[in-house]
Design an enzyme around this catalytic site. Sequence first.
Site, PDB file in Angstrom:
ATOM      1  N   SER A 184      -2.223   2.935  20.362  1.00 37.48           N
ATOM      2  CA  SER A 184      -3.466   2.197  20.113  1.00 37.48           C
ATOM      3  C   SER A 184      -4.141   1.788  21.413  1.00 37.48           C
ATOM      4  O   SER A 184      -3.522   1.733  22.475  1.00 37.48           O
ATOM      5  CB  SER A 184      -3.183   0.945  19.285  1.00 37.48           C
ATOM      6  OG  SER A 184      -2.380   1.252  18.180  1.00 37.48           O
TER       7      SER A 184
HETATM    8  N1  SAH Z   1       2.192   0.839  17.289  1.00 29.51           N
HETATM    9  C1  SAH Z   1       2.063   2.151  17.887  1.00 29.51           C
HETATM   10  C2  SAH Z   1       0.875   2.955  17.384  1.00 29.51           C
HETATM   11  C3  SAH Z   1       1.077   3.343  15.992  1.00 29.51           C
HETATM   12  S1  SAH Z   1       0.229   4.732  15.372  1.00 29.51           S
HETATM   13  C4  SAH Z   1       2.070   2.082  19.398  1.00 29.51           C
HETATM   14  O1  SAH Z   1       2.142   0.972  19.959  1.00 29.51           O
HETATM   15  O2  SAH Z   1       2.058   3.137  20.034  1.00 29.51           O
HETATM   16  C5  SAH Z   1       0.747   4.557  13.687  1.00 29.51           C
HETATM   17  C6  SAH Z   1       2.186   4.933  13.424  1.00 29.51           C
HETATM   18  O3  SAH Z   1       2.464   4.609  12.070  1.00 29.51           O
HETATM   19  C7  SAH Z   1       2.456   6.437  13.563  1.00 29.51           C
HETATM   20  O4  SAH Z   1       3.454   6.651  14.512  1.00 29.51           O
HETATM   21  C8  SAH Z   1       2.894   6.857  12.154  1.00 29.51           C
HETATM   22  O5  SAH Z   1       3.933   7.823  12.163  1.00 29.51           O
HETATM   23  C9  SAH Z   1       3.401   5.530  11.580  1.00 29.51           C
HETATM   24  N2  SAH Z   1       3.429   5.466  10.121  1.00 29.51           N
HETATM   25  C10 SAH Z   1       2.494   5.864   9.225  1.00 29.51           C
HETATM   26  N3  SAH Z   1       2.925   5.622   7.960  1.00 29.51           N
HETATM   27  C11 SAH Z   1       4.157   5.044   8.064  1.00 29.51           C
HETATM   28  C12 SAH Z   1       5.120   4.555   7.122  1.00 29.51           C
HETATM   29  N4  SAH Z   1       4.917   4.607   5.797  1.00 29.51           N
HETATM   30  N5  SAH Z   1       6.263   4.042   7.593  1.00 29.51           N
HETATM   31  C13 SAH Z   1       6.517   3.966   8.927  1.00 29.51           C
HETATM   32  N6  SAH Z   1       5.663   4.404   9.861  1.00 29.51           N
HETATM   33  C14 SAH Z   1       4.486   4.943   9.450  1.00 29.51           C
END
Ligand code: SAH
Length: 205
Positions: A53
């Site tokens: 992000s």
């Molecule tokens: N917090 C992260 C950015 C997240 S991007 C950082 O600091 O880099 C969003 C993430 O959510 C992705 O890696 C995706 O794989 C995950 N995601 C999406 N749906 C999900 C679910 N149901 N359970 C766990 N992770 C999930």
Amino acid sequence: MQFLYALRSKGVTDTRVLNAMERVDRAAFVKGLFAERAYEDMPLPISCGQTISQPSIVGIMTQALNVQPRHKVLEIGTGSGYQAAILAQLARRVYTVDRYKRLVAEAQTIFTAQDITNITAFTADGSFGFPEQAPFDRILLTAAAEDPPGPLMAQLRVGGIMVLPVGQSDAVQSLIRVTRTEDGYDYEELRAVRFVPLLEGLGAD
Ligand code: SAH
């Protein structure tokens, strides 16, 4: 310094959050060519087609969560591990979950290299939370749900706060803050955001 200045100008004003963000080097969470853009306020690609992000959004979400030193925090969406590393500066323990095993493994390697020892990262569908460790003082979703997932609402301690983007993945979403009270939940809309969707089940890698 430039980095902190940019964060402040975008509304990240909480000193504890700014200090935490100063201590965590974003470049460590971004690979290859993109590492040189790590201090720019923009999302960047990571493995598995996901994104790390934008720093100002990480700051705004962390600030909205109002994490205290004794807190147990759950993050859904480990991604690069950057947000979890910042939460780990502010909380007692952070549980972070991603649906991609590979992202969890890569994030774990970075936590170890950075000497961050109060994060437990695991692979699962985070929509179901982590009942074994519930209730949580704080819950942060970094993927957008259409509605706040029921299991996560249930795993929030009374007085606890959950911050999450809600809305359809291809539209503008709202960042909302849910506070659990003695007899229900309070909702507050914070701002417009854009996140990848919360998906069901585990990822392929
Ligand atoms: N917090 C992260 C950015 C997240 S991007 C950082 O600091 O880099 C969003 C993430 O959510 C992705 O890696 C995706 O794989 C995950 N995601 C999406 N749906 C999900 C679910 N149901 N359970 C766990 N992770 C999930």
